[in-house]
Design an enzyme around this catalytic site. Structure first.
Site, PDB file in Angstrom:
ATOM      1  N   CYS A   1      -6.996  17.161   3.720  1.00 36.00           N
ATOM      2  CA  CYS A   1      -7.143  17.939   2.495  1.00 36.00           C
ATOM      3  C   CYS A   1      -6.175  17.385   1.449  1.00 36.00           C
ATOM      4  O   CYS A   1      -5.082  16.931   1.768  1.00 36.00           O
ATOM      5  CB  CYS A   1      -6.852  19.413   2.659  1.00 36.00           C
ATOM      6  SG  CYS A   1      -7.937  20.229   3.829  1.00 36.00           S
TER       7      CYS A   1
ATOM      8  N   ARG B   1      -8.274  11.882   1.862  1.00 31.49           N
ATOM      9  CA  ARG B   1      -7.677  12.905   2.718  1.00 31.49           C
ATOM     10  C   ARG B   1      -8.706  13.886   3.279  1.00 31.49           C
ATOM     11  O   ARG B   1      -8.366  14.784   4.048  1.00 31.49           O
ATOM     12  CB  ARG B   1      -6.616  13.687   1.938  1.00 31.49           C
ATOM     13  CG  ARG B   1      -5.544  12.811   1.333  1.00 31.49           C
ATOM     14  CD  ARG B   1      -4.563  13.633   0.562  1.00 31.49           C
ATOM     15  NE  ARG B   1      -3.845  14.519   1.442  1.00 31.49           N
ATOM     16  CZ  ARG B   1      -2.764  14.193   2.116  1.00 31.49           C
ATOM     17  NH1 ARG B   1      -2.260  12.985   1.989  1.00 31.49           N
ATOM     18  NH2 ARG B   1      -2.167  15.058   2.895  1.00 31.49           N
TER      19      ARG B   1
ATOM     20  N   TRP C   1     -10.860  18.684   4.192  1.00 33.35           N
ATOM     21  CA  TRP C   1     -11.243  18.217   5.532  1.00 33.35           C
ATOM     22  C   TRP C   1     -11.227  19.473   6.386  1.00 33.35           C
ATOM     23  O   TRP C   1     -10.173  20.059   6.633  1.00 33.35           O
ATOM     24  CB  TRP C   1     -10.241  17.197   6.047  1.00 33.35           C
ATOM     25  CG  TRP C   1     -10.672  16.536   7.321  1.00 33.35           C
ATOM     26  CD1 TRP C   1     -11.489  15.460   7.455  1.00 33.35           C
ATOM     27  CD2 TRP C   1     -10.290  16.922   8.652  1.00 33.35           C
ATOM     28  NE1 TRP C   1     -11.646  15.155   8.788  1.00 33.35           N
ATOM     29  CE2 TRP C   1     -10.927  16.027   9.534  1.00 33.35           C
ATOM     30  CE3 TRP C   1      -9.492  17.919   9.178  1.00 33.35           C
ATOM     31  CZ2 TRP C   1     -10.780  16.109  10.913  1.00 33.35           C
ATOM     32  CZ3 TRP C   1      -9.345  18.013  10.556  1.00 33.35           C
ATOM     33  CH2 TRP C   1      -9.987  17.101  11.409  1.00 33.35           C
TER      34      TRP C   1
ATOM     35  N   ASN D   1      -3.365  22.801   1.676  1.00 34.75           N
ATOM     36  CA  ASN D   1      -3.490  21.700   2.636  1.00 34.75           C
ATOM     37  C   ASN D   1      -2.593  22.032   3.825  1.00 34.75           C
ATOM     38  O   ASN D   1      -1.392  22.178   3.650  1.00 34.75           O
ATOM     39  CB  ASN D   1      -3.042  20.392   1.959  1.00 34.75           C
ATOM     40  CG  ASN D   1      -2.689  19.304   2.953  1.00 34.75           C
ATOM     41  OD1 ASN D   1      -1.763  18.534   2.721  1.00 34.75           O
ATOM     42  ND2 ASN D   1      -3.400  19.216   4.045  1.00 34.75           N
ATOM     43  N   GLY D   2      -3.196  22.199   4.998  1.00 33.50           N
ATOM     44  CA  GLY D   2      -2.401  22.517   6.185  1.00 33.50           C
ATOM     45  C   GLY D   2      -3.121  23.540   7.032  1.00 33.50           C
ATOM     46  O   GLY D   2      -4.316  23.781   6.849  1.00 33.50           O
TER      47      GLY D   2
ATOM     48  N   GLU E   1      -7.701  -2.269  18.799  1.00 37.25           N
ATOM     49  CA  GLU E   1      -7.780  -2.065  17.350  1.00 37.25           C
ATOM     50  C   GLU E   1      -9.143  -2.540  16.813  1.00 37.25           C
ATOM     51  O   GLU E   1      -9.736  -1.883  15.957  1.00 37.25           O
ATOM     52  CB  GLU E   1      -6.605  -2.805  16.675  1.00 37.25           C
ATOM     53  CG  GLU E   1      -6.555  -2.738  15.169  1.00 37.25           C
ATOM     54  CD  GLU E   1      -6.481  -1.331  14.588  1.00 37.25           C
ATOM     55  OE1 GLU E   1      -6.276  -0.359  15.314  1.00 37.25           O
ATOM     56  OE2 GLU E   1      -6.666  -1.220  13.363  1.00 37.25           O
TER      57      GLU E   1
ATOM     58  N   LYS F   1     -11.753  -0.107  14.907  1.00 36.69           N
ATOM     59  CA  LYS F   1     -12.291  -0.392  13.560  1.00 36.69           C
ATOM     60  C   LYS F   1     -13.801  -0.255  13.566  1.00 36.69           C
ATOM     61  O   LYS F   1     -14.386   0.360  12.685  1.00 36.69           O
ATOM     62  CB  LYS F   1     -11.943  -1.819  13.093  1.00 36.69           C
ATOM     63  CG  LYS F   1     -10.553  -2.123  12.625  1.00 36.69           C
ATOM     64  CD  LYS F   1     -10.064  -1.318  11.474  1.00 36.69           C
ATOM     65  CE  LYS F   1      -9.552  -0.004  11.902  1.00 36.69           C
ATOM     66  NZ  LYS F   1      -8.242   0.408  11.868  1.00 36.69           N
TER      67      LYS F   1
ATOM     68  N   GLU G   1     -15.016   3.524  14.181  1.00 34.59           N
ATOM     69  CA  GLU G   1     -14.734   4.522  13.146  1.00 34.59           C
ATOM     70  C   GLU G   1     -15.544   4.304  11.869  1.00 34.59           C
ATOM     71  O   GLU G   1     -15.852   5.259  11.176  1.00 34.59           O
ATOM     72  CB  GLU G   1     -13.238   4.658  12.860  1.00 34.59           C
ATOM     73  CG  GLU G   1     -12.568   3.486  12.207  1.00 34.59           C
ATOM     74  CD  GLU G   1     -11.051   3.675  12.037  1.00 34.59           C
ATOM     75  OE1 GLU G   1     -10.568   4.809  11.980  1.00 34.59           O
ATOM     76  OE2 GLU G   1     -10.359   2.648  11.945  1.00 34.59           O
TER      77      GLU G   1
ATOM     78  N   HIS H   1     -13.188  -3.747  36.846  1.00 37.23           N
ATOM     79  CA  HIS H   1     -13.027  -2.418  37.444  1.00 37.23           C
ATOM     80  C   HIS H   1     -13.892  -1.373  36.746  1.00 37.23           C
ATOM     81  O   HIS H   1     -13.585  -0.193  36.806  1.00 37.23           O
ATOM     82  CB  HIS H   1     -11.556  -2.005  37.411  1.00 37.23           C
ATOM     83  CG  HIS H   1     -10.675  -2.940  38.161  1.00 37.23           C
ATOM     84  ND1 HIS H   1     -10.741  -3.079  39.532  1.00 37.23           N
ATOM     85  CD2 HIS H   1      -9.747  -3.838  37.737  1.00 37.23           C
ATOM     86  CE1 HIS H   1      -9.863  -3.996  39.919  1.00 37.23           C
ATOM     87  NE2 HIS H   1      -9.259  -4.481  38.843  1.00 37.23           N
TER      88      HIS H   1
ATOM     89  N   LYS I   1      -7.705  10.136   6.212  1.00 42.76           N
ATOM     90  CA  LYS I   1      -6.650   9.144   6.350  1.00 42.76           C
ATOM     91  C   LYS I   1      -5.322   9.751   6.778  1.00 42.76           C
ATOM     92  O   LYS I   1      -4.595   9.189   7.571  1.00 42.76           O
ATOM     93  CB  LYS I   1      -6.462   8.408   5.020  1.00 42.76           C
ATOM     94  CG  LYS I   1      -5.508   7.261   5.179  1.00 42.76           C
ATOM     95  CD  LYS I   1      -5.833   6.129   4.290  1.00 42.76           C
ATOM     96  CE  LYS I   1      -5.030   4.923   4.666  1.00 42.76           C
ATOM     97  NZ  LYS I   1      -5.498   4.300   5.910  1.00 42.76           N
TER      98      LYS I   1
HETATM   99  C1  G6P Z   1      -5.881   8.657  10.970  1.00 43.19           C
HETATM  100  C2  G6P Z   1      -6.298   7.440  10.185  1.00 43.19           C
HETATM  101  C3  G6P Z   1      -5.903   6.183  10.938  1.00 43.19           C
HETATM  102  C4  G6P Z   1      -4.431   6.189  11.267  1.00 43.19           C
HETATM  103  C5  G6P Z   1      -4.019   7.458  11.994  1.00 43.19           C
HETATM  104  C6  G6P Z   1      -2.502   7.591  12.073  1.00 43.19           C
HETATM  105  O1  G6P Z   1      -6.637   8.757  12.117  1.00 43.19           O
HETATM  106  O2  G6P Z   1      -7.684   7.463   9.948  1.00 43.19           O
HETATM  107  O3  G6P Z   1      -6.212   5.047  10.156  1.00 43.19           O
HETATM  108  O4  G6P Z   1      -4.124   5.083  12.055  1.00 43.19           O
HETATM  109  O5  G6P Z   1      -4.495   8.611  11.291  1.00 43.19           O
HETATM  110  O6  G6P Z   1      -2.001   7.736  10.779  1.00 43.19           O
HETATM  111  P1  G6P Z   1      -0.570   7.316  10.305  1.00 43.19           P
HETATM  112  O7  G6P Z   1      -0.561   7.606   8.842  1.00 43.19           O
HETATM  113  O8  G6P Z   1       0.393   8.182  11.072  1.00 43.19           O
HETATM  114  O9  G6P Z   1      -0.384   5.881  10.609  1.00 43.19           O
END
Ligand code: G6P
Length: 612
Positions: free
Chosen positions: A2, A27, A73, A99-100, A485, A489, A492, A508, A607
């Protein structure tokens, strides 16, 4: 999660709210809404994105010098119009954006309901706005007092922007555990969850501490605590270039950020290398370096991509500095009963510096008496403020929800920490350090080379594989976190199921999935386990899997075996994850765009995850 924004001044609130919300959309984008105080306070709110809200408002009246806005969000209640913020109190005296998460919202709702309050939404937020109003009307107190008293009864996290209809010349803002920045302009004051939302209007900002109530008028800013003490605001100047938060000629922020990596990694180490004699300096860690060098154990905490960077840190610190490292998901650490010893050092990694689980894990470690350090990207965010020392990654603002340049900058810092610790412990000679620094300085150029020479190739590969349902990513050693990673990517942003595995673990379980329809991305630049990974590739080929291999330019063996190879320059073992990850970012990006996905704002994600 948010985003909130607010304006009070002599200008019009509407354009500031809309431009701010667009900048905060990373956000959350389940719904958007604004409240504008003209002759009365008008609320407009809509399920969907900020542009849906703008279309809905169209030519409806938006004049007013005071306003608040929100991009959501969803946590409590579906993402629909009625749960969208702002929320108005039952009798209309207060309007707020939040927000929270309010943890005791059920109990408060019951109490307010018993006192005659009726609720229009399922949100926890509507409870706060009604609680403030209840105290305001019942106690005949000022808006400031009502807000203070209500928040004393509230448990949870909040960043709030509040309007009281009886005080149309004032904007209130307060935070606890959620980010908030206050902007100071010419006859104008701004609030936002994040500085980029207001950077085009002002560079003068204040970062309030938890539970400091900020009372804003066009030419005034006062801060009071919940205990009603006055605090002097500390003014900071944002140095960032506004161009950093624009897309420029790129179709998406994610692509821009992938292409920025030569520059962002350079910014990460720039100023931290001195030439004569060639050495490394991490100023933020200077005071704690002796403690870190003598640490019994380093516990790295993070979430998502930051956790993957932490795994690479584990390989590097153990390999070079011989200090035991454990990497924990912050969300698990905070609720386990972890053993934390006095000589452990905690290293929290976070792009945003606001991730709720990471913050909670830090607090837990601090309570246990541990020294907690941070690696963060966003300057002035909560994690750097709650840790005793740390390092900023200086990657610049990352807007795309899928992290790219923040990851390579985090890995760069971890590599530097590993080398610095190894040097302090006498495990690295000056000559070896020089070789490392020289190679680090070559990384931006090598990244640039990969971007220039492989982007088109990866686009063609994406065309070929964009319609599959599953992908497997394999790597060994510090390419295993790179495989994780790469898989993250892809899943997501393209919604294709993808898994990362240590290559040898394939036998395994995942090997059962391999058939002629399964693309397997193998991260196989030359290292000590090259021969082993060649065998893994043979095992995949024997089962007709399709191998996309990331290899070095001088590779010959895998080049013969794989269906497709993407060639990247050679570098040292420690630095190779920085190069190997770039093709994986590009592959995910191209597949997702070809599938018509919104790569900058993938569904259900946000994010900055400021809720658990
Ligand atoms: C969310 C974002 C990711 C990020 C993660 C941790 O899931 O979409 O891209 O890696 O949060 O966020 P931070 O700001 O703590 O790295």
């Amino acid at each position: 999660m948010c985003g909130i924004v607010g304006y009070i001044g002599t200008g019009e609130a509407y354009p500031v709210l809309i431009s701010g919300l667009k900048r905060l959309e990373y956000r959350g984008y389940d719904s958007a809404g604004i409240a504008i105080a003209g002759k009365t306070v008008t609320l407009y709110k809509r399920k969907g994105k900020v542009n849906d809200l703008v279309d809905y408002i169209d030519s409806r009246p938006v004049a007013g010098h005071l306003g608040i806005g929100h991009t959501r969000w969803a946590t409590h209640g579906e993402p629909d119009d009625k749960n969208a913020h702002p929320h108005r109190s039952m009798n209309g005296h207060f309007i707020l954006v939040h927000n929270g998460i309010i943890e005791n919202h059920r109990r408060l709702r019951e109490r307010l309901t018993a006192r005659g309050y009726r609720f229009r939404s399922e949100t926890d937020t509507e409870v706060i706005v009604n609680l403030i109003e209840y105290i305001y009307l019942k106690g005949h107190v000022s808006a400031t007092t009502a807000i203070r008293l209500a928040l004393k009864k509230t448990i949870g996290a909040y960043g709030l922007g509040i309007i009281c209809t009886d005080e149309p010349d004032t904007l209130f803002a307060i935070r606890k555990g959620s980010p908030l920045v206050i902007g100071i302009g010419e006859h104008a004051r701004y609030i936002a969850s994040d500085a980029p939302a207001i950077m085009e209007y002002t560079r003068k900002v204040v970062y309030p501490e938890d539970d400091e109530l900020v009372i804003l008028r066009p030419d005034d800013l006062t801060i009071r605590t919940l205990e009603n003490e006055f605090h002097e605001p500390e003014i900071n100047i944002i140095e960032q270039d506004i161009g950093n938060i624009e897309k420029g000629d790129f179709p998406h922020y994610m692509l821009k950020e992938i292409f920025e990596q030569p520059a962002s990694v350079h910014d990460t180490f720039r100023g931290r290398i001195s030439e004569k004699p060639l050495s490394l300096h991490l100023g933020g860690l200077f005071q704690v370096l002796p403690k870190l060098t003598k640490a019994d154990r380093i516990i790295i905490l993070g979430c998502g991509t930051s956790w993957h960077a932490g795994l690479i840190g584990e390989y590097l610190i153990e390999e070079y500095a011989r200090i035991p490292v454990e990497v924990e998901y912050a969300s698990e650490f905070r609720y386990r009963h972890p053993v934390i010893r006095k000589d452990d050092v905690i290293l929290a990694i976070s792009q945003s510096g606001e991730t709720a689980d990471t913050l909670a894990a830090i607090r837990k470690a601090k309570e246990a008496g541990a020294v907690v350090l941070g690696i963060c990207n966003v300057v002035g965010s909560s994690i750097p403020r709650e840790t005793v020392a740390g390092v900023y990654t200086h990657a610049g603002p990352e807007i795309g929800v899928a992290s790219t340049k923040a990851f390579t900058s985090q890995v760069t810092i971890l590599t530097m920490i590993a080398m610095l610790l190894a040097l302090k412990k006498g495990l690295l000679t000056r000559q070896q350090l020089h070789a490392f620094i020289q190679e680090l300085q070559n990384i931006p150029e090598k990244m640039q080379y990969i971007l220039e020479h492989n982007n088109e190739r990866l686009r063609i590969l994406a065309e070929k594989y964009k319609d599959v349902n599953n992908f497997l990513y394999l790597g060994r050693g510090n390419f295993f976190p790179v495989a994780l990673e790469g898989a993250l990517k892809l899943k997501e942003i393209s919604y294709i199921h993808a898994e990362g595995y240590p290559a040898a673990e394939m036998k395994h379980g995942p090997i059962a999935l391999i058939d002629e329809n399964m693309p397997v991305v193998v991260i196989a630049p030359k290292d000590d386990t090259y021969d082993k990974i060649v065998s893994n590739i043979r095992e995949i080929k024997a089962r007709k899997g399709k191998v996309i291999a990331i290899v070095n330019e001088d590779d010959d063996v895998i080049t013969q075996l794989a269906d497709h190879v993407v060639k990247i320059p050679s570098t040292s073992m420690a630095l190779s994850p920085l190069l190997a990850v770039i093709p994986l970012q590009l592959l995910a990006y191209h597949i997702a765009t070809m599938r018509g996905c919104n790569v900058d704002q993938p569904r259900n994600l946000a994010k900055s995850v400021t809720v658990e």
